[in-house]
Design a protein around this motif. Structure first.
Motif, PDB file in Angstrom:
ATOM      1  N   ASP A  32       0.850  -2.021   0.609  1.00  0.00           N
ATOM      2  CA  ASP A  32      -0.328   0.499  -0.042  1.00  0.00           C
ATOM      3  C   ASP A  32       0.762   1.029  -0.012  1.00  0.00           C
ATOM      4  OD1 ASP A  32      -1.951  -1.650  -0.011  1.00  0.00           O
ATOM      5  OD2 ASP A  32      -2.345  -2.016   2.340  1.00  0.00           O
ATOM      6  N   SER A  33       2.893   1.058  -0.111  1.00  0.00           N
ATOM      7  CA  SER A  33       3.045   1.894  -0.299  1.00  0.00           C
ATOM      8  C   SER A  33       2.682   3.291  -1.169  1.00  0.00           C
ATOM      9  CB  SER A  33       4.522   2.152  -0.225  1.00  0.00           C
ATOM     10  OG  SER A  33       5.251   2.875  -0.319  1.00  0.00           O
ATOM     11  N   ARG A  34       2.639   4.731  -0.904  1.00  0.00           N
ATOM     12  CA  ARG A  34       2.424   5.364  -2.473  1.00  0.00           C
ATOM     13  C   ARG A  34       3.709   6.145  -2.365  1.00  0.00           C
ATOM     14  NH1 ARG A  34      -0.001  10.432   0.758  1.00  0.00           N
ATOM     15  NH2 ARG A  34       1.967  10.975   2.317  1.00  0.00           N
TER      16      ARG A  34
END
Length: 108
Positions: A32-34
């Protein structure tokens, strides 16, 4: 030069081993890291994954840094961490050599 004994002590803690394991494949472990995983993983993502106080996680990260197992760099307001593969490789090589020498001595 690495301090093999210091790294052994650092790796004795399962939380620190988990952090290193997760950082080996950040795309899988922090999907989920942007941010692009080439930068490493934001410290906040590690805090979010571990069910411990932020100060405790920060202490574990600092310990891994002092042992040379992690790299940290800042991009704007964000601090990213990644594994220091060079130190990890040197540790594995030293451990392998140390164990091989012990095996040779025992065989004599």
């Amino acid at each position: 030069m690495i301090d093999i004994d210091k790294i052994h002590k650092v790796l004795a803690n399962p939380v620190r081993r988990d952090i290193l394991r997760w950082l080996k494949d950040p795309a899988v472990n922090f999907p989920d890291s942007r941010f692009p995983h080439a930068e490493g993983v934001p410290i906040g993502a590690i805090h979010a994954r571990i069910n411990l106080a932020q100060s405790t996680v920060s202490a574990h990260l600092a310990t891994l840094m002092r042992a040379g197992l992690l790299r940290m760099h800042r991009v704007g307001q964000w601090v990213f961490v990644s594994r220091n593969e060079q130190t990890i490789g040197l540790f594995i090589a030293a451990l392998t050599e140390d164990m091989t020498q012990e095996d040779l001595a025992a065989a004599r």
